[in-house]
Every structure is written in structure tokens, then in C-alpha cells.
Design a protein around this motif. Structure first.
Motif, short mmCIF file in Angstrom:
data_model
loop_
_atom_site.label_atom_id
_atom_site.label_comp_id
_atom_site.label_asym_id
_atom_site.label_seq_id
_atom_site.Cartn_x
_atom_site.Cartn_y
_atom_site.Cartn_z
N ALA A 20 0.81 -1.21 0.00
CA ALA A 20 0.00 0.00 0.00
C ALA A 20 0.85 1.26 0.00
O ALA A 20 0.47 2.28 -0.57
N GLY A 21 2.02 1.21 0.63
CA GLY A 21 2.87 2.39 0.66
C GLY A 21 3.86 2.45 -0.47
O GLY A 21 4.64 3.40 -0.56
N ALA A 22 3.84 1.46 -1.36
CA ALA A 22 4.88 1.38 -2.38
C ALA A 22 4.71 2.36 -3.51
O ALA A 22 5.60 2.54 -4.31
N ALA A 23 3.56 3.00 -3.60
CA ALA A 23 3.33 3.93 -4.70
C ALA A 23 3.98 5.28 -4.46
O ALA A 23 3.98 6.14 -5.32
N GLY A 24 4.56 5.48 -3.28
CA GLY A 24 5.20 6.75 -2.98
C GLY A 24 4.32 7.60 -2.08
O GLY A 24 3.25 7.19 -1.65
N ALA A 25 4.79 8.79 -1.75
CA ALA A 25 4.05 9.66 -0.85
C ALA A 25 2.73 10.08 -1.47
O ALA A 25 2.64 10.39 -2.65
N ALA A 26 1.68 10.08 -0.65
CA ALA A 26 0.36 10.46 -1.13
C ALA A 26 0.23 11.97 -1.19
O ALA A 26 0.95 12.69 -0.51
N PRO A 27 -0.69 12.48 -2.01
CA PRO A 27 -0.98 13.90 -1.97
C PRO A 27 -1.43 14.30 -0.56
O PRO A 27 -1.86 13.48 0.24
N GLU A 156 -3.24 10.02 -8.83
CA GLU A 156 -2.64 11.28 -9.24
C GLU A 156 -1.64 11.07 -10.37
O GLU A 156 -1.34 12.01 -11.12
N ARG A 157 -1.14 9.85 -10.53
CA ARG A 157 -0.08 9.58 -11.50
C ARG A 157 -0.53 8.71 -12.67
O ARG A 157 0.12 8.69 -13.71
N LEU A 158 -1.64 7.97 -12.48
CA LEU A 158 -2.04 6.98 -13.47
C LEU A 158 -3.51 7.14 -13.85
O LEU A 158 -4.31 7.65 -13.08
N LEU A 243 9.90 -4.65 -17.75
CA LEU A 243 9.48 -5.91 -17.16
C LEU A 243 10.57 -6.51 -16.29
O LEU A 243 10.35 -6.90 -15.14
N ARG A 244 11.76 -6.58 -16.85
CA ARG A 244 12.87 -7.27 -16.19
C ARG A 244 13.36 -6.51 -14.95
O ARG A 244 13.66 -7.13 -13.91
N GLU A 245 13.46 -5.20 -15.05
CA GLU A 245 14.12 -4.42 -14.00
C GLU A 245 13.17 -3.81 -12.99
O GLU A 245 13.60 -3.51 -11.86
N ARG A 246 11.91 -3.62 -13.34
CA ARG A 246 11.00 -2.93 -12.42
C ARG A 246 9.85 -3.83 -11.97
O ARG A 246 9.66 -4.03 -10.77
N PHE A 247 9.07 -4.34 -12.91
CA PHE A 247 7.87 -5.09 -12.51
C PHE A 247 8.20 -6.48 -11.98
O PHE A 247 7.64 -6.89 -10.95
N ALA A 248 9.07 -7.22 -12.65
CA ALA A 248 9.34 -8.59 -12.22
C ALA A 248 9.91 -8.66 -10.80
O ALA A 248 9.45 -9.48 -10.00
N PRO A 249 10.91 -7.85 -10.44
CA PRO A 249 11.41 -7.94 -9.07
C PRO A 249 10.34 -7.63 -8.02
O PRO A 249 10.27 -8.30 -6.98
N ALA A 250 9.50 -6.65 -8.28
CA ALA A 250 8.45 -6.30 -7.31
C ALA A 250 7.43 -7.43 -7.19
O ALA A 250 6.97 -7.76 -6.08
N SER A 312 3.16 3.64 -10.74
CA SER A 312 2.99 4.96 -10.14
C SER A 312 4.32 5.52 -9.66
O SER A 312 4.68 6.67 -9.96
N ARG A 313 5.05 4.73 -8.91
CA ARG A 313 6.32 5.19 -8.36
C ARG A 313 7.32 5.54 -9.46
O ARG A 313 8.09 6.50 -9.33
N SER A 314 7.31 4.80 -10.55
CA SER A 314 8.30 4.98 -11.62
C SER A 314 7.68 5.63 -12.85
O SER A 314 8.23 5.53 -13.94
N ARG A 315 6.54 6.30 -12.68
CA ARG A 315 5.81 6.84 -13.82
C ARG A 315 6.68 7.68 -14.74
O ARG A 315 6.67 7.50 -15.95
N GLY A 316 7.45 8.61 -14.17
CA GLY A 316 8.25 9.52 -14.99
C GLY A 316 9.23 8.79 -15.90
O GLY A 316 9.17 8.92 -17.13
#
Length: 324
Positions: A20-27, A156-158, A243-250, A312-316
Motif C-alpha cells: 500500500a505504501g509502495a506507490a510513494g508519498a500520497a498527496p 494522481e499519476r495513473l 518488465l525485467r528491471e521494475r515489474f518482475a522484481p516487485a 505509479s512510483r516509476s511513472r516519470g
């Protein structure tokens, strides 16, 4: 134990709270809406459509529609969830992302600081693998209510597109195939079936940077990316790297998969088709059909929340790489 309570218990055991907290700081502030709980699992097709309409009537964060109809005329409903500000400009957001996908130059080809990305959740393309549908309804409620830091931050990001039932005829009959006897997860390339043509049209209208296609497999094992070889040579390197570096490890940390990995060779599956069509990080998530139904739903909820949190966290950086 009732299914809803079991889902809550299992979700806690496999790390829902941590995600739940993995998306980064909330507004700083995110007004909450009161949204009714989804129907008891497993929901019927009629209940799914009705629940989407109820949620849309309760939350300014949700728009719903019908992307088409099945062979037997059943609705293929979808929900689009985001902040009210993003939804107010949904047409221009979709147009800008299509321009980015198609390689536009000039201002249309630049990612702005507040540009949201699109992520898809898609359930039950095989009618006898129904747990993704019920998971999607639970994720929809969380996002629509907006009462958690997770929901506020994500929306806010997606822009999140949820297609809870891709094969309503098969789900009603509990068959893998649609009413024409066709496996819809082999049809993304040729698009011979009415369920596929509507789905692909919506995908092209709202191109994602990631797509979670929800499945079940024999036994109790869970399977997630990373993918196995062979990989279609024209797969975009950026999507494979995401996929390999961001989504798969999580996903590995959240679900501890023990099942086999899947290849990305045939462009008729949801994961490979969305990757080749739109540069998405397309992924197949399999949970074990021998596990209790509440466990399967909870596992898909955790997978979906993980995908949303990472995007969300890596949107940019994800969006800039995707646009480039």
C-alpha cells in the motif's frame, strides 16, 4: 469462513499492507467517497456490470462503458479510474499518449511533468479462470473510494483501465473458450472474435505502459515475469527492460512465485500483443486453480496493486522511456 473475510486475511498474509505504501508519498489531501463493497465472489456477469455502474455513481474517480459484446450478446464492461482532474481531460490524455506512442514530434512528442500514464488490468480471458474478475472489483473499490494513501498516490499519476471480464460467455459456462469455441488469448493477433475487436480498439484508444493479464493454472503455483525465451525479435527493448528491471522484481517480492516462466514469442497473447502493439510491459499473472478461491482472488489483488504501485512510483522514467 466467508469469502470476503478470507480474502482480507490472505491478503494480509502475503503482504498487501506493505504494498500500500509502495506507490510513494500520497498527496496532502484526498477526499474519500463511500463505495459499496463488491458482490460476494464469484460474481455473475450481470453483477459485474451492475457493480461497475454502482461504483461510477458513487465516485467522481470512475467512468464506465461497454467496449463491445460477446458472441451471445453479453456486455464487455470496463471502468476507467483516475483523479477527477485527469478524468475531466481523459480525451486529451488519450490523444496525447497515442501521439507519443506513434512517434509524434514537437510538443506532442514530449512528456510533461504531470502527464499520467495508463495501466490496464484485464481479467478472465479464459472463462474457467474467474478469480481475476473478482480481484478487479476489489481493486476498483479501493481506487474509487480514494480513502487510502495508495489510491490517492496511484490516481494522481495513473489512469487505470479495468476490464474485469474479457470472456463473459465462457465465464458464464465455465469454459476456457468463448461461445464460438475459440481461445480468446490466442486471438489478439488475428482478432477474429467480437470480444477481441472491441478490446483491441479500447487498448489502441488508451495505450498502456503496462498490462496485467490475470489467469489461473493447474496446481497451486504462482507464475509472474520475468519471461522465458524465446522472445519475439521485434519486442521493444524498453518494454522488456521495464518488465525485467521494475515489474518482475516487485512481483517476485510480493508473490514469491514458484511456477514456470512464460515466453513472449507468439503475438496473439495479451502480454506479447500489448507489448508489440503499444510498447507496454505486458505480463501474464497465473495463480493456482487448486488453491482456495479466496486465495486466488487475494493473490490477483496483490499482483494488481504491485503493478500499479510500480507504475505509479516509476511513472516519470517509465513514461519517458516508453515515449522515446
Amino acid at each position: 469462513m466467508r469469502a470476503r473475510a478470507a480474502i482480507a486475511v490472505v491478503s494480509g498474509l502475503i503482504g498487501w499492507a506493505g504494498i500500500a505504501g509502495a506507490a510513494g508519498a500520497a498527496p496532502a489531501r484526498c477526499p474519500a467517497d463511500r463505495v459499496a463493497p463488491p458482490p460476494a465472489a464469484p460474481a455473475s456477469d450481470a453483477q459485474v456490470s451492475q457493480y461497475l455502474r454502482v461504483v461510477a455513481g458513487s465516485s467522481a474517480r470512475v467512468r464506465v462503458g461497454v467496449l463491445g459484446h460477446s458472441v451471445l450478446g453479453r456486455e464487455l464492461p470496463y471502468a476507467i479510474v483516475s483523479s477527477p482532474g485527469h478524468l475531466a481531460h481523459l480525451a486529451s490524455i488519450g490523444a496525447r499518449l497515442r501521439a507519443l506512442r506513434d512517434g509524434a514530434t514537437g510538443s506532442a512528442g514530449r512528456v510533461t511533468a504531470r502527464q499520467p500514464a495508463i495501466v490496464w488490468l484485464a481479467g478472465t480471458v479464459h472463462g474457467n479462470e474467474p478469480s481475476g474478475t473478482d480481484a478487479d472489483l476489489r481493486v476498483l473499490r479501493t481506487l474509487a473510494a480514494g480513502s487510502s494513501a495508495f489510491a490517492c498516490s496511484v490516481l494522481e499519476r495513473l489512469v487505470v483501465v479495468i476490464v474485469p471480464v474479457q470472456n463473459p460467455d465462457g465465464r458464464a459456462a465455465f469454459t476456457r473458450v468463448n461461445a464460438n469455441g475459440f481461445d480468446l488469448n490466442r486471438d489478439w493477433f488475428a482478432a477474429t472474435q467480437p470480444e477481441t475487436t472491441g478490446r483491441v480498439a479500447l487498448l489502441r484508444r488508451y495505450p498502456p505502459i503496462a498490462l496485467d493479464d490475470q489467469h489461473e493454472q493447474d496446481g497451486t503455483a504462482v507464475s509472474t515475469p520475468p519471461n522465458a525465451r524465446p522472445v519475439l525479435p521485434v519486442m521493444p527493448a524498453v518494454a522488456l527492460r521495464a518488465l525485467r528491471e521494475r515489474f518482475a522484481p516487485a512481483l517476485r517480492r510480493a508473490l514469491h512465485p514458484t511456477g514456470r516462466a512464460f515466453d513472449l514469442l507468439y503475438p496473439g497473447y495479451a502480454d506479447s500483443a500489448s507489448t508489440t502493439l503499444d510498447g507496454a510491459a505486458g505480463m501474464t499473472i497465473e495463480v493456482g486453480s487448486a488453491s482456495p478461491y479466496a486465495t486466488r482472488v487475494a493473490q490477483h489483488v496483490v499482483a494488481a496493486r504491485t503493478v500499479l504501485a510500480v507504475a505509479s512510483r516509476s511513472r516519470g522514467p517509465l513514461l519517458r522511456a516508453w515515449a522515446a
